[in-house]
Design a protein around this motif. Structure first.
Motif, short mmCIF file in Angstrom:
data_model
loop_
_atom_site.label_atom_id
_atom_site.label_comp_id
_atom_site.label_asym_id
_atom_site.label_seq_id
_atom_site.Cartn_x
_atom_site.Cartn_y
_atom_site.Cartn_z
N TRP A 1 0.83 -1.20 0.00
CA TRP A 1 0.00 0.00 0.00
C TRP A 1 0.87 1.26 0.00
O TRP A 1 0.55 2.26 -0.65
N SER A 2 1.98 1.21 0.69
CA SER A 2 2.87 2.37 0.76
C SER A 2 3.54 2.68 -0.58
O SER A 2 4.09 3.77 -0.76
N ASP A 3 3.51 1.73 -1.51
CA ASP A 3 4.05 2.00 -2.85
C ASP A 3 3.16 3.00 -3.60
O ASP A 3 3.63 3.70 -4.51
N ILE A 4 1.88 3.07 -3.24
CA ILE A 4 0.96 4.02 -3.85
C ILE A 4 1.15 5.41 -3.23
O ILE A 4 1.24 6.41 -3.94
N ASP A 5 1.25 5.43 -1.91
CA ASP A 5 1.37 6.69 -1.17
C ASP A 5 2.17 6.37 0.10
O ASP A 5 1.80 5.46 0.84
N ALA A 6 3.24 7.09 0.32
CA ALA A 6 4.12 6.82 1.46
C ALA A 6 3.39 6.92 2.79
O ALA A 6 3.84 6.37 3.80
N ARG A 7 2.25 7.60 2.79
CA ARG A 7 1.46 7.72 4.02
C ARG A 7 0.66 6.45 4.32
O ARG A 7 0.18 6.28 5.44
N PHE A 8 0.52 5.59 3.32
CA PHE A 8 -0.21 4.35 3.53
C PHE A 8 0.66 3.33 4.26
O PHE A 8 1.89 3.40 4.25
N VAL A 9 0.00 2.36 4.87
CA VAL A 9 0.66 1.33 5.65
C VAL A 9 1.59 0.50 4.76
O VAL A 9 1.31 0.25 3.59
N LYS A 10 2.70 0.08 5.35
CA LYS A 10 3.67 -0.71 4.59
C LYS A 10 3.30 -2.19 4.70
O LYS A 10 3.99 -3.00 5.34
N GLU A 11 2.18 -2.53 4.07
CA GLU A 11 1.63 -3.89 4.08
C GLU A 11 1.20 -4.28 2.68
O GLU A 11 0.89 -3.41 1.86
N PRO A 12 1.16 -5.59 2.38
CA PRO A 12 0.79 -6.04 1.02
C PRO A 12 -0.63 -5.63 0.63
O PRO A 12 -1.54 -5.63 1.46
N ILE A 13 -0.80 -5.28 -0.65
CA ILE A 13 -2.13 -5.03 -1.20
C ILE A 13 -2.71 -6.39 -1.60
O ILE A 13 -2.10 -7.13 -2.37
N GLU A 14 -3.88 -6.73 -1.09
CA GLU A 14 -4.54 -7.98 -1.43
C GLU A 14 -5.65 -7.68 -2.43
O GLU A 14 -6.69 -7.12 -2.08
N VAL A 15 -5.42 -8.03 -3.69
CA VAL A 15 -6.32 -7.68 -4.79
C VAL A 15 -7.25 -8.86 -5.09
O VAL A 15 -6.80 -10.00 -5.27
N TYR A 16 -8.55 -8.56 -5.16
CA TYR A 16 -9.55 -9.59 -5.48
C TYR A 16 -10.32 -9.17 -6.73
O TYR A 16 -10.69 -8.00 -6.89
N VAL A 17 -10.55 -10.14 -7.61
CA VAL A 17 -11.28 -9.92 -8.86
C VAL A 17 -12.32 -11.03 -9.01
O VAL A 17 -12.45 -11.90 -8.14
#
Length: 321
Positions: free
Chosen positions: A149-165
């Motif tokens: 998540w922090s790869d999108i915005d440094a203010r976001f948590v440094k945790e994996p984005i779990e994407v569901y489709v």
């Protein structure tokens, strides 16, 4: 007196049929009116309101039976073109090859697909304030550009984005993909069957992101987002914040108004469509479609999270019949 009718998705989904119904056999006489069976399958987005419409139609025509199943827009178009059902429920644009095979579309409502995330996400408030741009959503769902998540915005948590489709051929997935410049096959993430399943996956995972039809995100009585799920606002002008003119996600009425007035982008706003075969425009099917486009039946749409057709569009669809 206008009776307000609400959909109960959990109850309705208990009645989803698991097999296709027989083809329509119809008749009409002055004493008994219409006689016959109409079989319908397809998009989860349309399924709940079609159940309501069928119930009202049977009050006027008690000798007409309905067999209705939900299995995604892909199943709906496949079933109607293979003559397994009479009406396919489709929540995406038709493909040229489907039209060439005899698909005959009649638009009956509008709605939208929205990005969704978990309400207990560590950055819930910040996500609502800044939203995500179209490019950022492409990076999440198509390019897999962001791992954390922090790869999108440094203010976001440094945790994996779990994407569901979606794992099934779905109008919601095709429409969301079109917004991101892709086809459904180009969306990357963990595949989940059906709108209810995808919504539940988002609710179960604090770091999850996905997309849903709006009726599986909002509670129809409170008009607020359902427990455990929130909408990802789209930062339309990509200025790093959700401005007042972009902020219409607080409640269902605000969002459907944005869809109706084209303030929410299209796609992921879209038409909801009945598809019949061009060689099978029977009197009974035409009567049911006219009934659905009637003012009273269209009146149920807004209170149940859909957008009715305006008079000009309604007349255009009626002329098809």
């Amino acid at each position: 007196m206008h009776i307000r009718k609400y959909l109960s998705y959990n109850l309705l989904l208990l009645f989803i049929a698991v097999s296709c119904a027989p083809k329509v056999k119809e008749g009409y006489d002055e004493k008994t009116g219409f006689i016959g069976t109409i079989s319908i399958s397809g998009a989860f987005a349309l399924y709940p309101i079609v159940v309501l419409w069928s119930e009202d139609f049977k009050k006027i025509h008690p000798n007409v039976r309905f067999n209705i199943s939900a299995g995604g827009a892909g199943k709906g178009i496949s079933d109607v073109l293979s003559n397994m059902v009479d009406i396919g429920l489709v929540s995406r644009d038709l493909h040229e090859q489907e039209l060439a095979r005899g698909a005959f579309p009649v638009h009956v409502a509008k709605d939208a697909v929205v990005g969704t995330f978990n309400k207990v996400h560590p950055n819930h408030d910040l996500l609502l304030q800044r939203g995500l741009t179209q490019e950022e959503l492409i990076g999440v769902f198509v390019e897999k550009k962001y791992r954390l998540w922090s790869d999108i915005d440094a203010r976001f948590v440094k945790e994996p984005i779990e994407v569901y489709v979606r794992s099934d051929a779905a109008g919601a997935a095709e429409t969301w993909a079109k917004f991101l410049g892709e086809r459904q096959e180009g969306l990357k993430g963990v595949g989940i069957f059906g709108d209810p399943g995808l919504a539940q996956a988002i609710k179960d995972k604090p770091l999850a992101i996905g997309f849903n039809n709006i009726n599986y995100v909002f509670d129809l009585k409170s008009k607020s987002t359902a427990q455990g799920i929130a909408v990802v606002p789209i930062d339309i002008n990509a200025d790093g914040r959700i401005a007042a003119e972009e902020n219409f996600y607080d409640n269902l009425d605000s969002l459907t108004s944005a869809v109706a007035t084209n303030r929410y982008p299209s796609p992921p706003a879209r038409d909801l469509t009945f598809v019949i075969r061009s060689d099978k425009r029977t009197k009974l099917l035409s009567e049911f479609i006219r009934f659905v486009l009637d003012k009273q039946q269209q009146g149920y749409l807004l209170e149940n999270g859909y957008v009715p057709l305006n008079e000009e569009l309604k007349e255009k669809e009626l002329k098809k019949l």
